[in-house]
Design an enzyme around this catalytic site. Structure first.
Site, mmCIF file in Angstrom:
data_model
loop_
_atom_site.group_PDB
_atom_site.id
_atom_site.type_symbol
_atom_site.label_atom_id
_atom_site.label_comp_id
_atom_site.label_asym_id
_atom_site.label_seq_id
_atom_site.Cartn_x
_atom_site.Cartn_y
_atom_site.Cartn_z
ATOM 1 N N ASP A 139 -5.979 5.278 -0.643
ATOM 2 C CA ASP A 139 -5.206 4.606 0.415
ATOM 3 C C ASP A 139 -4.224 5.551 1.103
ATOM 4 O O ASP A 139 -3.200 5.101 1.637
ATOM 5 C CB ASP A 139 -4.437 3.405 -0.162
ATOM 6 C CG ASP A 139 -5.230 2.111 -0.086
ATOM 7 O OD1 ASP A 139 -6.124 2.021 0.768
ATOM 8 O OD2 ASP A 139 -4.958 1.190 -0.887
ATOM 9 N N HIS A 141 0.840 -1.205 0.000
ATOM 10 C CA HIS A 141 0.000 0.000 0.000
ATOM 11 C C HIS A 141 0.872 1.251 0.000
ATOM 12 O O HIS A 141 1.048 1.915 1.021
ATOM 13 C CB HIS A 141 -0.952 -0.014 1.195
ATOM 14 C CG HIS A 141 -2.007 -1.056 1.084
ATOM 15 N ND1 HIS A 141 -1.888 -2.302 1.674
ATOM 16 C CD2 HIS A 141 -3.199 -1.062 0.418
ATOM 17 C CE1 HIS A 141 -2.966 -3.022 1.389
ATOM 18 N NE2 HIS A 141 -3.772 -2.298 0.634
ATOM 19 N N PHE A 149 2.699 4.525 -2.902
ATOM 20 C CA PHE A 149 2.304 5.430 -3.986
ATOM 21 C C PHE A 149 2.212 4.701 -5.324
ATOM 22 O O PHE A 149 1.388 5.055 -6.173
ATOM 23 C CB PHE A 149 3.282 6.600 -4.080
ATOM 24 C CG PHE A 149 2.956 7.558 -5.190
ATOM 25 C CD1 PHE A 149 1.778 8.300 -5.164
ATOM 26 C CD2 PHE A 149 3.804 7.698 -6.273
ATOM 27 C CE1 PHE A 149 1.453 9.178 -6.195
ATOM 28 C CE2 PHE A 149 3.492 8.576 -7.309
ATOM 29 C CZ PHE A 149 2.324 9.317 -7.268
#
Length: 486
Positions: free
Chosen positions: A262, A221, A223
């Site tokens: 996220d 999780h 970029f």
């Protein structure tokens, strides 16, 4: 009116003295007038009685002037006013001095608090009783990009790259962060979102920088995952011709939710861990989609900064609706709600109405869900490394759960799960049913998205057969060795 004498006697008389209005008591004014009147009367009745030598005249006038000055001084309370002004000035000076000391003390306290906070953060390894990087406070500067636009170069994308961006075959592993930022920037321009929302292009750059720097360096999780989800969303918009079916506002909501979905993910994936561990996020959001609520909060903290607000030129009421729609989509990425959202879409898809707001909202929720878990629609050489990244993140979480005595999900336990077993069930029971439902509305995705999912399922089933055969072989060998020893 009338000739009768009035019983009213004024208590105050106002005089114009050098252009300024002054007030004197009526008693003094009457005394002064009567004195002048009597002196004049004496002179008129007995002029000889008014014959004075020059010295007497001067003494008389000096005496009269002194009396007049004294009376005026009393009337205007000059001495009292001087004293009052002096006292008030002294009080104000003292107050200014005290306030200045307070400011100094406040600044000193602020500095002491900052030092204490920094010391606590460093001792806690960058955390203060919270598994999240971002700690909510009034200091919005935490979300300001550490680098500004000049160090974020504008890349000129080749035509080959522009076309590749629209397809799931795009290889996300060959791109640096700055290059991914430029690709995201291009998507907003290409879809007409910059023009539609009257975005300042520099603000768009700063916003993307702020987004990138608020994704952590987690195995999965991170970029790059954000970019993958956004790139697949951009591809689905083109593949499904959503420009012809949805408004530009809808497209802006889809893209922005994908980019932000996220933000500041702590690396502990499922909601149950947050709830079981009673993390600060779970407590803050009352066990209701704690991670997803946090992603929303950080997204709008970034947008609240004037230099990062890409919706600054949108009317307040329109922005309110955009904000609510983005929140709805990000919250839809909570896998705990997967069955609920997919069932709702299944009931609408056969008679789908693009003019029905409820239908469109449901479609957007399913689209962002598809994009969020879409790695397996990509070629194997692009998709498989993501499985390794996800398992690494799972194992970190399950190891921590074991150490804390918390329940461990079997698909996260390094002692139980393998790559094939992790993927087969997920592809068969989550991905394929969802994408096949979307395929009913957009048949064109079958070849480009659904078929790769079926191929991926077959690939992992073959790997599982190989793993099972090797496990059985080892078991047989161990039994043989055991028999020989006997």
């Amino acid at each position: 009116m009338g000739s009768g004498s009035s019983s009213y006697a004024p208590k105050t008389i106002y005089l114009d003295v050098d252009g300024k209005v002054q007030k004197v008591s009526a008693s003094f004014y009457q005394l002064f007038i009567s004195s002048v009147y009597r002196s004049t009367a004496i002179m008129m009745v007995d002029p000889e009685a008014c014959v004075f030598n020059s010295t007497e005249k001067e003494d008389m006038f000096q005496n009269v002037l002194s009396q007049v000055a004294e009376q005026f001084s009393r009337a205007f309370r000059i001495n009292e006013l001087k004293t009052e002004v002096t006292n008030r000035l002294a009080m104000l000076e003292k107050r200014v001095e005290l306030e200045g000391l307070k400011v100094v003390e406040i600044e000193k306290c602020k500095n002491d608090l900052k030092k204490l906070r920094d010391e606590m953060t460093s001792r806690a390894g960058g955390r203060v009783n919270c598994p999240c990087k971002y700690i909510f406070s009034d200091d919005g500067k935490k979300l300001t990009p550490r680098r500004d636009v000049p160090s974020y170069p504008k890349y000129t994308l080749s035509q080959e790259t522009i076309e590749a961006l629209k397809k799931p075959t795009f290889d996300v592993w060959h791109w640096e962060h700055n290059e991914m930022l430029s690709c995201l920037e291009y998507m907003y321009h290409d879809l007409g979102l910059v023009k539609e929302f009257n975005m300042n292009p520099i603000t768009l750059k700063r916003w993307l920088l702020g987004i990138q720097e608020n994704y952590r360096s987690n195995p999965f999780h991170n970029f790059r995952h954000c970019f993958c989800v956004s790139q697949i969303m951009y591809g689905m918009i083109h593949l499904c011709n959503l420009q012809e079916k949805l408004t530009l506002t809808d497209l802006g909501i889809l893209m922005t939710a994908a980019v932000c979905h996220d933000l500041d993910h702590p690396g502990y994936t499922i909601t149950m861990y947050q709830i079981n561990a009673r993390t600060e996020l779970a407590v803050r959001y009352n066990d209701i989609s704690p991670l997803e609520n946090h992603h929303c909060a950080v997204a709008f903290q970034i947008l609240s900064l004037p230099e990062c607000n890409i919706f600054a030129n949108v009317e307040p009421e329109a922005f309110k609706q955009i904000r609510q729609a983005i929140i709805t989509l990000i919250l839809a990425t909570d896998m705990a709600r997967h069955g609920e959202i997919l069932d709702s879409f299944k009931h609408k898809v056969d008679n789908f109405d693009f003019t029905n707001e409820e239908h469109v909202t449901c479609l957007k929720m399913v689209l962002i869900k598809c994009c969020d878990i879409s790695n397996e629609v990509r070629p194997t050489e692009v998709a498989e490394p993501w499985v390794d990244c996800l398992l690494e993140e799972y194992f970190i979480q399950s190891d921590r759960e074991k150490s804390e005595g918390l329940p461990v999900a079997p698909f996260m336990d390094r002692d139980k799960v393998t790559k094939p077993t992790a993927q087969i069930g997920f592809i068969k029971f989550v991905l394929i049913p969802m994408f096949e439902t979307v395929m009913k509305l957009f048949p064109q995705i079958e070849e480009i998205m659904v078929q790769p999912l079926r191929d991926s399922r077959d690939h992992y089933e073959e790997l599982k057969q190989i793993d099972d055969a090797m496990t059985e072989k080892k078991k047989t060998e161990n039994m043989s060795l055991g028999g020989k020893k006997k």
